[in-house]
Scaffold this motif. Structure first.
Motif, short mmCIF file in Angstrom:
data_model
loop_
_atom_site.label_atom_id
_atom_site.label_comp_id
_atom_site.label_asym_id
_atom_site.label_seq_id
_atom_site.Cartn_x
_atom_site.Cartn_y
_atom_site.Cartn_z
N LEU A 22 -13.12 -24.57 -12.60
CA LEU A 22 -14.00 -24.00 -13.28
C LEU A 22 -13.71 -22.71 -14.31
CD1 LEU A 22 -16.57 -23.58 -10.57
CD2 LEU A 22 -16.93 -24.77 -12.49
N GLY A 23 -12.13 -22.47 -14.23
CA GLY A 23 -11.69 -21.51 -15.09
C GLY A 23 -11.60 -20.21 -14.44
N PHE A 24 -12.01 -19.97 -13.20
CA PHE A 24 -11.89 -18.70 -12.64
C PHE A 24 -10.48 -18.05 -12.70
CE2 PHE A 24 -16.24 -18.22 -11.47
CZ PHE A 24 -17.00 -18.94 -10.92
N LYS A 25 -10.29 -16.84 -12.44
CA LYS A 25 -9.21 -16.20 -12.42
C LYS A 25 -9.10 -15.80 -10.74
CE LYS A 25 -7.79 -15.28 -16.65
NZ LYS A 25 -7.74 -16.53 -17.12
N VAL A 26 -8.35 -16.21 -9.99
CA VAL A 26 -8.24 -16.05 -8.68
C VAL A 26 -7.43 -15.04 -8.11
CG1 VAL A 26 -7.78 -17.24 -6.51
CG2 VAL A 26 -8.96 -18.43 -8.33
N VAL A 27 -7.97 -14.25 -7.21
CA VAL A 27 -7.10 -12.99 -6.62
C VAL A 27 -7.31 -13.34 -4.94
CG1 VAL A 27 -7.05 -10.50 -5.86
CG2 VAL A 27 -7.42 -11.46 -8.25
N ALA A 28 -6.25 -13.51 -4.42
CA ALA A 28 -6.23 -13.96 -3.09
C ALA A 28 -5.70 -12.90 -2.04
CB ALA A 28 -5.21 -15.18 -2.64
N ILE A 29 -6.20 -12.60 -1.00
CA ILE A 29 -5.67 -11.86 0.11
C ILE A 29 -5.43 -12.47 1.30
CG2 ILE A 29 -6.46 -9.92 -1.22
CD1 ILE A 29 -8.85 -9.27 0.85
N CYS A 30 -5.08 -11.62 2.31
CA CYS A 30 -4.86 -12.24 3.55
C CYS A 30 -5.33 -10.97 4.56
CB CYS A 30 -3.63 -12.45 4.15
SG CYS A 30 -3.19 -14.30 3.76
N LEU A 31 -6.32 -11.27 5.53
CA LEU A 31 -6.62 -10.26 6.40
C LEU A 31 -6.18 -10.68 7.94
CD1 LEU A 31 -10.21 -9.22 5.37
CD2 LEU A 31 -8.18 -8.22 4.75
N TRP A 32 -5.40 -11.82 7.88
CA TRP A 32 -4.85 -12.30 9.18
C TRP A 32 -3.41 -12.35 8.85
CZ3 TRP A 32 -6.75 -16.34 13.19
CH2 TRP A 32 -7.94 -15.86 13.62
N PRO A 33 -2.29 -11.98 9.81
CA PRO A 33 -1.01 -11.81 9.32
C PRO A 33 -0.43 -13.28 9.46
CG PRO A 33 -1.49 -11.13 11.76
CD PRO A 33 -2.71 -11.13 10.99
N ASP A 34 -0.87 -14.07 10.20
CA ASP A 34 -0.22 -15.48 10.17
C ASP A 34 -0.74 -16.37 9.03
OD1 ASP A 34 -1.57 -16.58 13.35
OD2 ASP A 34 -2.43 -15.04 11.73
N GLY A 35 -1.63 -15.58 8.15
CA GLY A 35 -2.16 -16.68 7.22
C GLY A 35 -1.43 -16.38 5.91
N VAL A 36 -0.41 -15.64 5.70
CA VAL A 36 0.39 -15.13 4.66
C VAL A 36 1.11 -16.68 3.90
CG1 VAL A 36 2.33 -13.94 3.55
CG2 VAL A 36 0.51 -12.87 4.94
N GLY A 37 1.82 -17.16 5.12
CA GLY A 37 2.66 -18.29 4.71
C GLY A 37 1.78 -19.55 4.22
N LEU A 38 0.61 -19.74 5.06
CA LEU A 38 -0.26 -20.81 4.31
C LEU A 38 -1.06 -20.58 3.38
CD1 LEU A 38 -2.06 -21.09 8.06
CD2 LEU A 38 -0.16 -22.57 6.92
N ALA A 39 -1.48 -19.33 2.84
CA ALA A 39 -2.12 -19.16 1.67
C ALA A 39 -1.20 -18.97 0.73
CB ALA A 39 -2.61 -17.46 1.72
N GLU A 40 0.11 -18.75 0.73
CA GLU A 40 0.89 -18.69 -0.62
C GLU A 40 1.26 -20.30 -0.76
OE1 GLU A 40 4.13 -15.30 -0.58
OE2 GLU A 40 4.30 -16.41 1.23
N SER A 41 1.41 -21.27 0.35
CA SER A 41 1.81 -22.62 0.10
C SER A 41 0.69 -23.15 -0.54
CB SER A 41 1.97 -23.03 1.17
OG SER A 41 1.02 -23.47 2.13
N VAL A 42 -0.69 -22.93 -0.36
CA VAL A 42 -1.78 -23.72 -0.82
C VAL A 42 -1.88 -23.15 -2.26
CG1 VAL A 42 -3.80 -22.07 -0.18
CG2 VAL A 42 -3.83 -24.54 -0.12
N LEU A 43 -1.80 -21.91 -2.65
CA LEU A 43 -1.87 -21.40 -3.90
C LEU A 43 -0.91 -21.93 -4.78
CD1 LEU A 43 -2.64 -17.57 -2.94
CD2 LEU A 43 -3.86 -19.18 -4.90
N ALA A 44 0.40 -21.95 -4.31
CA ALA A 44 1.60 -22.52 -5.19
C ALA A 44 1.27 -23.93 -5.38
CB ALA A 44 2.71 -22.29 -4.34
N GLU A 45 0.93 -24.65 -4.36
CA GLU A 45 0.65 -26.11 -4.44
C GLU A 45 -0.43 -26.49 -5.51
OE1 GLU A 45 -0.45 -28.07 -0.76
OE2 GLU A 45 -1.38 -29.79 -1.88
N VAL A 46 -1.50 -25.95 -5.53
CA VAL A 46 -2.85 -26.11 -6.24
C VAL A 46 -2.73 -25.60 -7.48
CG1 VAL A 46 -5.21 -25.98 -6.71
CG2 VAL A 46 -4.20 -26.19 -4.06
N ALA A 47 -1.94 -24.61 -7.81
CA ALA A 47 -1.62 -24.15 -8.98
C ALA A 47 -0.63 -24.83 -9.88
CB ALA A 47 -1.04 -22.62 -8.75
N GLU A 48 0.40 -25.47 -9.10
CA GLU A 48 1.23 -26.24 -9.80
C GLU A 48 0.57 -27.58 -10.20
OE1 GLU A 48 4.72 -27.09 -7.71
OE2 GLU A 48 5.20 -28.75 -9.00
#
Lengths: 277, 237
Positions: free
Chosen positions: A84-110
Motif C-alpha cells: 500500500l506504500g506505507f512507511k513503516v516504523v517498528a518497535i518492540c515492547l517485549w524484549p524477546d521480540g527483537v530478533g523476530l521483528a528484525e528477521s521478518v522486517l528484513a525478509e519482507v523488505a527484501e
C-alpha cells in the motif's frame, strides 16, 4: 467401557498424525475471511486511500514461544503495508521480540524491494510498556532517541517528521500477551484516539472482541486462522495458509474424541443405572 | 536395564542415525547452521518426550530453556537499558538530559534494597512512588476504556436488523451475567431464572475461549512439526 480409560498417549499419536500427515500431503481447504479480519484489511486500505504514503507504527509484542502464530501474521500485514506504500516504523515492547521483528522486517523488505531508513525503520526494544506508550504519545523522539543501530531518529527520513503518536496514520500491535488490552487501548488509543487494530494469539482473541464491538479496535487478526485469512485477503498464501490444513484435520480428530468420550460416558451411566435398577 | 532405558538408548541411536543420513545426503549442511538445526530438532524432541513420560532428558532441556531465555532477556536489558541509559548516559555523561535519569535510577536502586533485610524498608519509597503513579495513571484510563467505552455499545438503539438482534443478545447477556454475579440476593424465582441464563452465556463464552485455546496450542505444535518435517527431515513438499 475400556474406551473411557484410553491411554492419553494414543490420543497424542492421533493428534501428531493429524498434524504431520496434512503437512506432507498437499490439498486445498477453502479459507473464508471473517468480519474482524476483513475489518482490519479494510482499515489499512482506507487509511492508504485517505493518506497515501503516510507512516504507520507496528508494535511487536510477542516472543519466540508464539512465533508460529505471530510471524506469519506479521509477514502478511507487512506485505500489505509495503504494497500500500506505507512507511513503516517498528518497535518492540517485549524484549524477546527483537530478533523476530528484525528477521521478518528484513525478509519482507527484501522481498518487496524496500530500503531500511527510507521505507521502514526498526527502533528496537524499550522497557516500560505503558510508560513507553505515554512517552510516544507526547514525542516519539523522546521515547526512542535512536533506532536499533544507534542512528538518531531526527536523521532518518522515515521518522524525522514523526513526533506524537497521532502523527502515525495507523497503529497495529502484534500481541502475544495483554499488550493490546492493558497497554495500547487504555494508554494509547483511548487517550490519543488514533486508528488502531491488532493481531493476537488465538488464546487472547476472545478477550479482545469487546474492543471490536466498541470500536476501540478497528479490526483483529486472531491466531493462525486470522493470519491465514489475511493471507487470503492479500492474495499471498504462506505459512499460515499451509498451517490451516493440519489445524482443520486435528480439530476434527479432537471433535471425534470428544464425541466418543461423551458417548462412552453416557452409555456407561445408562449401563450402571440398569445394573443398579 | 528397564524398558525405559532401552527406549532412551534406542531414541538416541535413531536420532544419531537420522542425522548421519541427513548429513551424508547433503540435506543438512555440515556447518554451524546445520548443527543449529540438528540441535534444535534434538531439543524439540527432548521436550516432547515428556508426552511419553517425565525423564531426565526433558528436565535438562527444560532447565536449559529457562536459563537461555533468562540470559537472553538479561543481555537485552543490560545493553539496551542499563548500559545505554544509565552507565553511558548518567555515569559517563554521554547524551543530553543525563540528570533526568538520576531520580529514576535512584528509585530503581532503592527497590533492590529488598534483598538486604536491614535496609529493606527503603524500598517502600520506590514502591510508594510506583503504586501512586500507577493508580493515578491507571484508574482514569481503565474507567474510560473498560467501563465507559464498553457500556456505550450496550446502549445503542435497537433496530429490526441483524445488528439489532446482536444488540438484544448482548444486552440480555450483560444483564443476565451481572445478575448471576450479584450474590446479595438469593438466586431463586425470577432472579434464579435470569442467573441461569447468565450461566448459559458464561458457559458459551468459556467454550469459545476453550476452542480458541485449542487452536492456539495446535498452532504451536504445527509450527514445531513444520520445523521438524521441513527444516530438519526435508520431507515436506
Amino acid at each position: 467401557m475400556k474406551a473411557l480409560d484410553i491411554d492419553r498417549r494414543i490420543i497424542f499419536i492421533f493428534v501428531f498424525l493429524g498434524v504431520a500427515i496434512p503437512l506432507m500431503v498437499d490439498f486445498t481447504l477453502p479459507i473464508k475471511p471473517t468480519p474482524p479480519v476483513i475489518a482490519a484489511y479494510d482499515a489499512f486500505e482506507k487509511v492508504a486511500a485517505e493518506k497515501p504514503g503516510s507512516t504507520i507504527l507496528l508494535s511487536f509484542s510477542y516472543g519466540a514461544s508464539t512465533a508460529p502464530e505471530m510471524q506469519p501474521m506479521a509477514r502478511a500485514v507487512l506485505r500489505h503495508c509495503f504494497r500500500l506504500g506505507f512507511k513503516v516504523v517498528a518497535i518492540c515492547l517485549w524484549p524477546d521480540g527483537v530478533g523476530l521483528a528484525e528477521s521478518v522486517l528484513a525478509e519482507v523488505a527484501e522481498e518487496m524491494g524496500k530500503k531500511e531508513d527510507v521505507d521502514y525503520a526498526f527502533l528496537g526494544y524499550k522497557p516500560g510498556t505503558i510508560a513507553v506508550i505515554l512517552n510516544m504519545g507526547q514525542d516519539l523522539h523522546t521515547a526512542f532517541p535512536v533506532d536499533s543501530k544507534g542512528v538518531s531518529l531526527a536523521q532518518l527520513p522515515v521518522t524525522k517528521n514523526i513526533h506524537p503518536l497521532t502523527d502515525f496514520s495507523f497503529v497495529f500491535d502484534f500481541a502475544a500477551g495483554d499488550s493490546i488490552e492493558f497497554w495500547w487501548i487504555p494508554y494509547g488509543q483511548e487517550k490519543y484516539r488514533f486508528p488502531f487494530a491488532g493481531g493476537c494469539t488465538a488464546v487472547m482473541a476472545p478477550d479482545l472482541f469487546p474492543f471490536l464491538q466498541s470500536g476501540q479496535m478497528l479490526g483483529m487478526l486472531g491466531g493462525l486462522a486470522g493470519a491465514a485469512e489475511y493471507e487470503t485477503l492479500i492474495g499471498h498464501p504462506g505459512q499460515a495458509t499451509e498451517g490451516m490444513r493440519p489445524q482443520s484435520v486435528t480439530h476434527l480428530i479432537i471433535i471425534a474424541f470428544i464425541i466418543l468420550g461423551n458417548g462412552m460416558y453416557f452409555l456407561s451411566r445408562r449401563s450402571s443405572g440398569q445394573a443398579t435398577g | 536395564m528397564t524398558r525405559d532405558s532401552y527406549l532412551f538408548i534406542g531414541f538416541l541411536l535413531l536420532f544419531a542415525a537420522v542425522n548421519a543420513a541427513l548429513l551424508a545426503t547433503g540435506a543438512i549442511a555440515a556447518d554451524w547452521t546445520g548443527f543449529g538445526v540438528i540441535l534444535a530438532a534434538g531439543l524439540t524432541l527432548s521436550l516432547y518426550s515428556f508426552l511419553y513420560k517425565d525423564n531426565p532428558l526433558y528436565k535438562f532441556v527444560e532447565h536449559l530453556f529457562v536459563g537461555v531465555a533468562a540470559a537472553y532477556v538479561l543481555g537485552l536489558v543490560w545493553y539496551n537499558t542499563l548500559l545505554a541509559e544509565i552507565v553511558n548516559s548518567l555515569i559517563l555523561g554521554e547524551g543530553k538530559d543525563r540528570w533526568s535519569l538520576l531520580m529514576p535510577s535512584l528509585l530503581g536502586a532503592l527497590m533492590l534494597t529488598r534483598l538486604v533485610p536491614r535496609i529493606a524498608w527503603l524500598s517502600r519509597i520506590a514502591f510508594a512512588f510506583v503504586v501512586g503513579l500507577g493508580a493515578g495513571l491507571t484508574i482514569p484510563r481503565y474507567i474510560s476504556s473498560f467501563i465507559l467505552a464498553q457500556m456505550e455499545p450496550s446502549l445503542r438503539p435497537i433496530t429490526w436488523s441483524i445488528e439489532g438482534l446482536n444488540l438484544v443478545i448482548i444486552l440480555v447477556g450483560v444483564v443476565a451475567v451481572m445478575v448471576y454475579f450479584f450474590f446479595s440476593v438469593e438466586h431463586t424465582g425470577v432472579v434464579g431464572g435470569v442467573s441461569k441464563v447468565g450461566i448459559w452465556f458464561l458457559m458459551i463464552s468459556f467454550g469459545a475461549s476453550f476452542g480458541y485455546t485449542v487452536m492456539a496450542r495446535l498452532s504451536l505444535l504445527i509450527g514445531r512439526t513444520q520445523f521438524l518435517l521441513d527444516d530438519w527431515l526435508h520431507v515436506m513438499k
